[in-house]
Design an enzyme around this catalytic site. Structure first.
Site, PDB file in Angstrom:
ATOM      1  N   ARG A  67     -37.813  55.783  19.142  1.00 58.18           N
ATOM      2  CA  ARG A  67     -36.533  56.279  19.800  1.00 58.18           C
ATOM      3  C   ARG A  67     -35.715  55.482  19.900  1.00 58.18           C
ATOM      4  O   ARG A  67     -34.790  54.710  20.692  1.00 58.18           O
ATOM      5  CB  ARG A  67     -36.155  57.415  20.892  1.00 58.18           C
ATOM      6  CG  ARG A  67     -36.879  58.850  20.947  1.00 58.18           C
ATOM      7  CD  ARG A  67     -36.693  59.707  22.416  1.00 58.18           C
ATOM      8  NE  ARG A  67     -37.141  58.963  23.062  1.00 58.18           N
ATOM      9  CZ  ARG A  67     -37.306  58.881  24.237  1.00 58.18           C
ATOM     10  NH1 ARG A  67     -36.282  59.814  25.057  1.00 58.18           N
ATOM     11  NH2 ARG A  67     -38.143  59.231  25.568  1.00 58.18           N
ATOM     12  N   LEU A  88     -33.641  54.336  18.043  1.00 56.48           N
ATOM     13  CA  LEU A  88     -31.295  53.732  18.101  1.00 56.48           C
ATOM     14  C   LEU A  88     -31.610  54.321  19.190  1.00 56.48           C
ATOM     15  O   LEU A  88     -30.410  53.848  19.181  1.00 56.48           O
ATOM     16  CB  LEU A  88     -31.959  54.722  16.682  1.00 56.48           C
ATOM     17  CG  LEU A  88     -30.373  55.046  16.299  1.00 56.48           C
ATOM     18  CD1 LEU A  88     -29.773  53.894  16.204  1.00 56.48           C
ATOM     19  CD2 LEU A  88     -29.939  55.903  15.285  1.00 56.48           C
ATOM     20  N   TRP A 134     -36.979  76.719  21.215  1.00 54.72           N
ATOM     21  CA  TRP A 134     -36.528  75.171  20.900  1.00 54.72           C
ATOM     22  C   TRP A 134     -38.378  74.568  21.347  1.00 54.72           C
ATOM     23  O   TRP A 134     -38.796  73.501  21.837  1.00 54.72           O
ATOM     24  CB  TRP A 134     -35.826  75.033  22.424  1.00 54.72           C
ATOM     25  CG  TRP A 134     -34.239  75.334  22.448  1.00 54.72           C
ATOM     26  CD1 TRP A 134     -33.518  74.674  21.419  1.00 54.72           C
ATOM     27  CD2 TRP A 134     -32.992  74.882  23.372  1.00 54.72           C
ATOM     28  NE1 TRP A 134     -32.402  75.186  21.202  1.00 54.72           N
ATOM     29  CE2 TRP A 134     -31.966  74.786  22.070  1.00 54.72           C
ATOM     30  CE3 TRP A 134     -33.018  74.354  24.536  1.00 54.72           C
ATOM     31  CZ2 TRP A 134     -31.523  74.722  22.599  1.00 54.72           C
ATOM     32  CZ3 TRP A 134     -31.867  74.272  25.218  1.00 54.72           C
ATOM     33  CH2 TRP A 134     -30.400  74.415  23.696  1.00 54.72           C
ATOM     34  N   HIS A 192     -26.163  81.224  29.952  1.00 53.92           N
ATOM     35  CA  HIS A 192     -25.504  80.433  29.417  1.00 53.92           C
ATOM     36  C   HIS A 192     -25.468  80.609  28.067  1.00 53.92           C
ATOM     37  O   HIS A 192     -26.918  80.923  27.401  1.00 53.92           O
ATOM     38  CB  HIS A 192     -25.824  79.285  30.057  1.00 53.92           C
ATOM     39  CG  HIS A 192     -24.982  78.253  29.669  1.00 53.92           C
ATOM     40  ND1 HIS A 192     -23.686  77.744  29.596  1.00 53.92           N
ATOM     41  CD2 HIS A 192     -25.308  77.046  28.909  1.00 53.92           C
ATOM     42  CE1 HIS A 192     -23.200  77.304  28.402  1.00 53.92           C
ATOM     43  NE2 HIS A 192     -24.420  76.136  28.647  1.00 53.92           N
ATOM     44  N   CYS A 230     -24.477  78.049  24.667  1.00 52.94           N
ATOM     45  CA  CYS A 230     -23.380  76.530  24.020  1.00 52.94           C
ATOM     46  C   CYS A 230     -23.768  76.600  22.411  1.00 52.94           C
ATOM     47  O   CYS A 230     -24.671  76.595  22.500  1.00 52.94           O
ATOM     48  CB  CYS A 230     -24.097  75.240  24.198  1.00 52.94           C
ATOM     49  SG  CYS A 230     -25.649  74.762  24.592  1.00 52.94           S
ATOM     50  N   GLU A 249     -20.649  77.898  26.753  1.00 53.98           N
ATOM     51  CA  GLU A 249     -20.282  75.961  25.564  1.00 53.98           C
ATOM     52  C   GLU A 249     -17.887  76.715  25.237  1.00 53.98           C
ATOM     53  O   GLU A 249     -18.294  77.205  23.804  1.00 53.98           O
ATOM     54  CB  GLU A 249     -20.726  75.452  25.663  1.00 53.98           C
ATOM     55  CG  GLU A 249     -19.895  74.348  24.361  1.00 53.98           C
ATOM     56  CD  GLU A 249     -19.195  73.999  23.603  1.00 53.98           C
ATOM     57  OE1 GLU A 249     -18.560  73.656  23.552  1.00 53.98           O
ATOM     58  OE2 GLU A 249     -19.182  75.010  22.406  1.00 53.98           O
ATOM     59  N   HIS A 278     -20.267  66.244  26.793  1.00 50.96           N
ATOM     60  CA  HIS A 278     -20.789  65.642  26.572  1.00 50.96           C
ATOM     61  C   HIS A 278     -20.579  64.142  26.208  1.00 50.96           C
ATOM     62  O   HIS A 278     -20.395  63.169  25.007  1.00 50.96           O
ATOM     63  CB  HIS A 278     -21.438  66.133  25.262  1.00 50.96           C
ATOM     64  CG  HIS A 278     -22.654  67.619  25.415  1.00 50.96           C
ATOM     65  ND1 HIS A 278     -21.830  68.399  25.389  1.00 50.96           N
ATOM     66  CD2 HIS A 278     -23.944  67.266  25.163  1.00 50.96           C
ATOM     67  CE1 HIS A 278     -23.312  69.495  25.910  1.00 50.96           C
ATOM     68  NE2 HIS A 278     -24.539  68.517  25.653  1.00 50.96           N
ATOM     69  N   CYS A 337     -21.502  73.096  30.348  1.00 51.12           N
ATOM     70  CA  CYS A 337     -22.410  72.728  30.110  1.00 51.12           C
ATOM     71  C   CYS A 337     -23.311  72.130  31.237  1.00 51.12           C
ATOM     72  O   CYS A 337     -23.550  71.608  32.215  1.00 51.12           O
ATOM     73  CB  CYS A 337     -23.213  71.487  28.166  1.00 51.12           C
ATOM     74  SG  CYS A 337     -24.707  72.207  28.204  1.00 51.12           S
TER      75      CYS A 337
END
Length: 756
Positions: free
Chosen positions: A15, A17, A562, A643, A645, A667, A696, A728
């Site tokens: 990671r 970047l 996910w 919820h 999003c 969202e 975000h 969120c």
């Protein structure tokens, strides 16, 4: 036979970047230092692809934030509000991605949505009437040249004009049709410049071609490409599709002057049927997506080679490729030092998929595949028994009846009971669940993992953070509180770690959006719950306050979507197994005195088939019942929240209402609360909390800005059904943004109540 991939992960193996970008946002490194890190990642990716023997290596699959956003900047499709900030090119780009609040102005970020049926998010291009489309940024050419400098000839990759125009938002009087010619001209200019620097193959990604297309869509596609292809000269154009098949336009595609066509033979149900029915032209190259770019399970060579044999009977020139970009899988298995070999032998991340492609090419080139060691080893692997079954959970699912998916009493009666029990004011205020994961939280979690502190010390720290969080919320004046989720690393990984049937990685990160990376757990076998997972923390938090404390859970569909799912059983069966575990947790929370339980289904839409004809049979007919089963056992006075999003909800709003939750938070801030009109038109029954500000972005919304959102809400939804909340969880924000934002939200709620 040659080999190719559609794209490669751009975050770096560890990671790099992400960390460099976040340092840049904090002013800790310069733009030059960020660019240096980015170049190092690109150079490494080129190196390993070249060493794997890959024939078609992509360039311009790299992005600082998002490829669609890159395309918008390439075409000059940058709304005036960002240009007016007078920032550098890079900072203007990040302002569009993240929003900006500083000396130069105050602007919200572009809207963000899910990328087709993945957990990746793209920035929605926005055409305002001031936009003048032209080839304004030469990043694709620059990165092609950068690769050439180190001796790697690549195929340059760009998002295609059809998908770009279909994904975009048009905010002024002009419509899509007004931009068709200028967008086509910009791509023609790109091809001219690409040819001038020695470009041979140009990959143009058109994933929107796998959606349901009407005659107007196909006319737009043909209009764009007849014009573009007429000017391609010596450049060979590869039309690349993925995430499904092109049944609506296959004949149109092969009738156009493309030099190559990329088809998905993994998710494309009809791809093989299409090339069999309408012979693929000998003059074109078929880039056959036979290696799954979305999942991490090792390729079954026997099945794939048989499929390639069938494809070869219909196409003269075939290139072995991935089904989609490898952006959607982790970079490499090399960093997984703790996973035992009896697990890793079944997995292939991005780097390992390069080897799989090389193996397939080698096996196909052999006189007899049965003599090739890689083929023999692969066949033996898939013949082995993995011993992953749980007969108890299988029997429980088999015994479910229709009654198990129906909550009683009906919604209207429950709503009255809950309002009386909870006694909340009009426009109750709450948050979605998580609070900022500050450095001390991450440090303690790391220390526990490394054995540097005891479990007792860690849990004492978590209790301190929860107590601190409860006090902050009470001081702000929120009506329904959360415990902050400081004990959780991720909303899916946390639960997976406590469920039987899951396997976890150390560093298998995948980009979700921008600098946000997730580490999806792997569904290894049948799933079941061992012990209560959240009751201790929710109960502790509830004892600290007289206000309702939400129990926070992740729903079965989101946990599955996910995760990297199994490929040996159906998604439906996996979802129902997880639903059984979450149902047990819901009932335990209720028994512990938690009156509000939120079961998040943030990713409900994610695996929804891209074609509407497949929605019910292939998804909604099991996804909605899986959620309903989670809460049908609770008492009428227990309020169930959920919820969702960053998805398009309008076309499944009826199914969302059928989830039979008591409250749903959406969202909605980045889409300017556009969902409100849909709720009104559908007579949405469930109480709702459309997110009133974007978490975000580092921006702090003013009270007046939130009041404007409230006015929109009241125009479309009955006041008694409305809640106020961010859009969120607050995990990725800092307290310096979170506290003033929530204070403004509470002030707005109080002002509205006084007005009412």
């Amino acid at each position: 036979m040659q080999t190719s991939i559609i794209g490669y992960p751009r975050i770096g193996n560890l990671r790099e970047l992400k960390f460099a970008s976040e340092k840049y946002f904090r002013g800790e490194v310069s733009a030059e230092e960020l660019e240096k890190t980015a170049k190092e990642i690109r150079q490494y990716n080129l190196k390993i692809q070249r060493e794997s023997g890959l024939d078609f290596i992509p360039s311009n699959d790299f992005s600082f934030y998002d490829g669609v956003l890159d395309t918008a900047f390439m075409l000059g499709v940058v709304p005036k509000r960002y240009k007016d900030l007078k920032l550098s090119k890079l900072d203007t780009y990040f302002a569009a991605a993240r929003g900006y609040q500083g000396a130069n102005g105050d602007v919200k970020a572009l809207a963000m949505k899910k990328w087709y049926n993945t957990n990746y998010h793209y920035l929605v291009p926005e055409f305002d009437d001031d936009v003048i489309v032209k080839l304004e940024d030469t990043k694709p050419l620059d990165l092609f040249g950068e690769a050439k400098e180190v001796g790697v000839t690549t195929k340059c990759v760009v998002v295609g004009p059809f998908s770009f125009l279909k994904l975009a938002k048009y905010t002024g009087k002009k419509t899509l049709e007004d931009y068709v010619d200028s967008v086509a001209d910009a791509y023609i200019k790109l091809i001219e410049k690409y040819s001038a620097i020695g470009g041979e193959w140009l990959q143009i990604d058109e994933p929107s071609l796998v959606l349901d297309l009407d005659a107007e869509d196909i006319e737009l596609f043909e209009k764009l490409y007849k014009k573009i292809l007429a000017s391609k000269a010596s450049v060979k154009v590869l039309l690349q599709t993925y995430f499904g098949d092109v049944r609506d336009c296959y004949e149109n595609i092969i009738g156009l002057d493309f030099d190559g066509v990329g088809l998905d033979f993994v998710e494309g149900k009809k791809s093989l049927e299409l090339v069999k029915k309408h012979k693929f032209p000998d003059s074109k190259v078929l880039f056959a997506g036979v290696v799954n770019g979305k999942n991490i399970w090792k390729n079954n060579y026997q099945c794939t080679l048989n499929k390639l044999d069938e494809i070869g009977e219909c196409a003269k020139n075939v290139v072995i490729s991935t089904s989609c970009s490898l952006l959607h899988v982790p970079c490499t298995l090399k960093n997984e030092t703790k996973l035992e070999e009896n697990y890793t032998r079944y997995f292939a991340f991005a780097e390992e998929k390069l080897q799989e492609i090389a193996d397939l090419k080698s096996i196909l080139g052999a006189d007899s595949r049965e003599t090739v060691s890689t083929y023999i080893e692969n066949v033996e692997l898939f013949e082995k028994e993995r011993f992953v079954e749980n007969q108890e959970i299988k029997a429980r699912i088999a015994a479910l009846t229709e009654e198990d998916f129906v909550r009683k009493p009906a919604f209207d009666e429950r709503e009255k009971i809950q309002k009386e029990r909870l006694g909340l004011p009009v426009f109750p205020t709450t948050t979605i669940g998580s609070f900022p994961q500050t450095k001390d939280v991450k440090a303690k979690r790391t220390a526990l993992r490394k054995g540097e502190i005891s479990l007792e010390d860690y849990e004492g720290f978590v209790k301190h953070k929860i107590a601190e969080c409860v006090k902050i919320q009470e001081d702000i004046g929120l009506d329904v509180l959360v415990h902050g989720e400081f004990e959780r690393n991720d909303m899916v990984e946390y639960f997976g770690e406590q469920l039987q049937g899951y396997v976890f990685t150390e560093k298998a990160w995948v980009q979700s959006y921008g600098t946000r990376c997730v580490k999806p757990p792997i569904v290894w076998g049948d799933v079941s719950r061992k012990d209560a997972m959240t009751v201790k923390w929710s109960s502790y938090a509830q004892r600290l306050t007289d206000k309702p404390m939400k129990g926070m859970l992740t729903g079965p569909v989101t946990i599955l979507n996910w995760s990297f799912p199994r490929e040996d059983i159906s998604l439906k069966e996996s979802a129902f197994q997880i639903a059984c575990a979450i149902r047990e947790e819901v009932l335990d929370l209720e028994a512990a005195g938690i009156s509000i339980i939120q079961v998040d289904e943030a990713a409900l839409r994610e695996k929804l088939p891209l074609r509407k004809s497949d929605w019910n049979e292939d998804y909604l007919d099991w996804a909605i019942p899986a959620f309903r089963y989670v809460h049908t056992g609770v008492k009428p006075e227990t309020q169930i929240h959920t919820h969702m999003c960053y998805s398009e909800f309008a076309d499944i709003i009826g199914a969302i209402d059928d989830m039979d939750a008591d409250v749903i938070t959406f969202e909605a801030s980045r889409s300017d609360l556009s969902i409100l009109e849909v709720l009104k038109a559908s007579n949405f029954r469930t109480e709702v909390g459309p997110g009133v500000y974007d978490i975000h972005s580092p921006r702090i919304p003013s009270k007046d800005e939130i009041l404007e959102a409230v006015d929109k809400m009241r125009e479309n939804v009955e006041t008694s059904k409305l809640w106020l909340n961010p859009d969120c969880g607050l995990k990725t924000r800092g307290y310096e943004e979170t506290i003033p934002s929530l204070k403004n939200m509470v002030l707005a709620a109080k002002e509205v109540r006084a007005d009412i």
